[in-house]
Design a protein around this motif. Structure first.
Motif, mmCIF file in Angstrom:
data_model
loop_
_atom_site.group_PDB
_atom_site.id
_atom_site.type_symbol
_atom_site.label_atom_id
_atom_site.label_comp_id
_atom_site.label_asym_id
_atom_site.label_seq_id
_atom_site.Cartn_x
_atom_site.Cartn_y
_atom_site.Cartn_z
ATOM 1 N N ALA A 193 24.181 -38.909 -21.245
ATOM 2 C CA ALA A 193 23.555 -39.373 -22.488
ATOM 3 C C ALA A 193 22.331 -38.532 -22.824
ATOM 4 O O ALA A 193 22.092 -38.207 -23.991
ATOM 5 N N GLU A 201 33.929 -46.359 -18.836
ATOM 6 C CA GLU A 201 34.407 -46.838 -20.142
ATOM 7 C C GLU A 201 35.525 -47.862 -19.963
ATOM 8 O O GLU A 201 35.601 -48.851 -20.714
ATOM 9 N N PHE A 240 30.971 -42.959 -25.581
ATOM 10 C CA PHE A 240 30.554 -41.709 -26.212
ATOM 11 C C PHE A 240 31.477 -41.342 -27.364
ATOM 12 O O PHE A 240 32.680 -41.603 -27.326
ATOM 13 N N ASN A 241 30.885 -40.719 -28.372
ATOM 14 C CA ASN A 241 31.656 -40.030 -29.401
ATOM 15 C C ASN A 241 31.807 -38.586 -28.951
ATOM 16 O O ASN A 241 30.807 -37.923 -28.625
ATOM 17 N N ARG A 242 33.018 -38.084 -28.885
ATOM 18 C CA ARG A 242 33.251 -36.688 -28.508
ATOM 19 C C ARG A 242 33.362 -35.848 -29.773
ATOM 20 O O ARG A 242 34.119 -36.197 -30.685
ATOM 21 N N MET A 269 28.507 -34.600 -26.909
ATOM 22 C CA MET A 269 28.784 -36.033 -26.874
ATOM 23 C C MET A 269 27.566 -36.813 -27.338
ATOM 24 O O MET A 269 26.439 -36.454 -27.009
ATOM 25 N N SER A 270 27.800 -37.859 -28.103
ATOM 26 C CA SER A 270 26.715 -38.729 -28.539
ATOM 27 C C SER A 270 27.121 -40.172 -28.269
ATOM 28 O O SER A 270 28.311 -40.501 -28.248
ATOM 29 N N LEU A 271 26.144 -41.023 -28.040
ATOM 30 C CA LEU A 271 26.418 -42.404 -27.678
ATOM 31 C C LEU A 271 26.983 -43.209 -28.847
ATOM 32 O O LEU A 271 26.542 -43.070 -29.989
ATOM 33 N N THR A 272 27.959 -44.058 -28.550
ATOM 34 C CA THR A 272 28.436 -45.040 -29.514
ATOM 35 C C THR A 272 27.429 -46.198 -29.521
ATOM 36 O O THR A 272 26.553 -46.271 -28.654
ATOM 37 N N GLY A 328 27.507 -47.660 -26.254
ATOM 38 C CA GLY A 328 26.874 -46.780 -25.272
ATOM 39 C C GLY A 328 25.367 -46.907 -25.294
ATOM 40 O O GLY A 328 24.705 -46.872 -24.250
#
Length: 284
Positions: free
Chosen positions: A13, A40, A48-50, A55-58, A61
């Motif tokens: 993260a 997950e 995560f969003n790929r 990658m960024s946190l949903t 997340g």
């Protein structure tokens, strides 16, 4: 769920990529990827969003990251709590604004006495440092005095006088009111005090220039680029040598305290307890 999974999740993260996290952990990327997927699955939600940039946190997340920090911090605190009879040791991560004139004395005294402590210092503006302490990223921080926060306890370090400075060519406060302001980024306590003075004078600054270091601010002021609001103790030599000129503001803007803050709900380990004791002794 294993604590290591949370550590890996938190690092991914922070780094934003599997590659960077694996490099820091000295793991193969596939190992990090599988641990994230396992987490997950356990959470029954993508964390995560790929995308092409990493990658960024949903939203889920982000929620887990908040709890993860608390869990890992509490785990570290638990380890430290069983060492209460030991001498200070381990890591001590301290934040500070750039203008704590007493900091070298405090650090020197502490490090010489407690050689088993690995001290790391991080600089920033008051607002950001407070957030780092609240989020368990720092053990404590030297900041300019702020409004009471229920999750923090503060220890006064010293009181400072701030002065408005200009190049030596300006002679009166009236002359410099519309000069560009040279300052740190938003969240700086000195900047907030000066902004309050401008508001009370019904003046809107025409230009604000942000800098990352006090040294750059002072050099730019000497060169006539603008004005700055800084601790008097940091610039007395420049004023004595005729490089700058002081312009005093009323006490409500210029008198400010530097305090050391820490979370009030964390266990007071010997390492941090002795650091606070060193701060108190530095005032004698």
């Amino acid at each position: 769920m294993e604590l290591k999974d949370l550590e890996i999740f938190q690092l991914v993260a922070e780094k934003g990529t599997i590659t960077e996290a694996a490099k820091e952990l000295n793991y193969v990327q596939s190992n990090v990827t599988s641990r994230i997927r396992k987490l997950e699955t356990e959470m029954s939600s993508p964390l995560f969003n790929r995308h092409s940039r990493g990658m960024s946190l949903t939203p889920e997340g982000k929620k887990l990251l908040t709890y993860s920090r608390k869990i890992l911090s509490l785990t570290e605190e638990m380890k430290k709590a069983v060492q209460t009879n030991k001498e200070p040791s381990g890591k001590l991560e301290i934040g500070t604004v750039e203008t704590v004139i007493h900091l070298p004395k405090i650090l020197s005294s502490y490090i010489k006495k407690y050689k088993d402590v690995d001290v790391s210092i991080f600089t920033g503006v008051t607002k950001n440092l407070v957030e780092e302490v609240l989020n368990h990223k720092l053990d404590g921080a030297f900041i300019t005095e702020l409004d009471f926060h229920p999750d923090l306890v503060s220890h006064e370090v010293f009181q400072e006088e701030l002065v408005l400075i200009s190049s030596s060519h300006a002679s009166t406060l009236e002359e410099i009111k519309e000069e560009p302001i040279l300052c740190f980024s938003k969240g700086c306590g000195y900047r907030a005090r000066l902004a309050q003075w401008y508001r009370d004078q019904n003046i809107t600054p025409k230009k604000i220039m942000e800098f990352g270091t006090l040294e750059t601010i002072l050099r730019s002021t000497v060169m006539g680029l603008g004005i700055a609001f800084v601790p008097k103790s940091e610039v007395e030599l420049l004023e004595n040598n005729g490089h700058i000129r002081f312009h005093k503001l009323p006490d409500k803007y210029s008198k400010i305290k530097t305090v050391f803050v820490r979370r009030n709900d964390t266990f007071l380990t010997p390492t941090i307890e002795k650091f606070i004791e060193t701060i108190e002794l530095s005032k004698l």
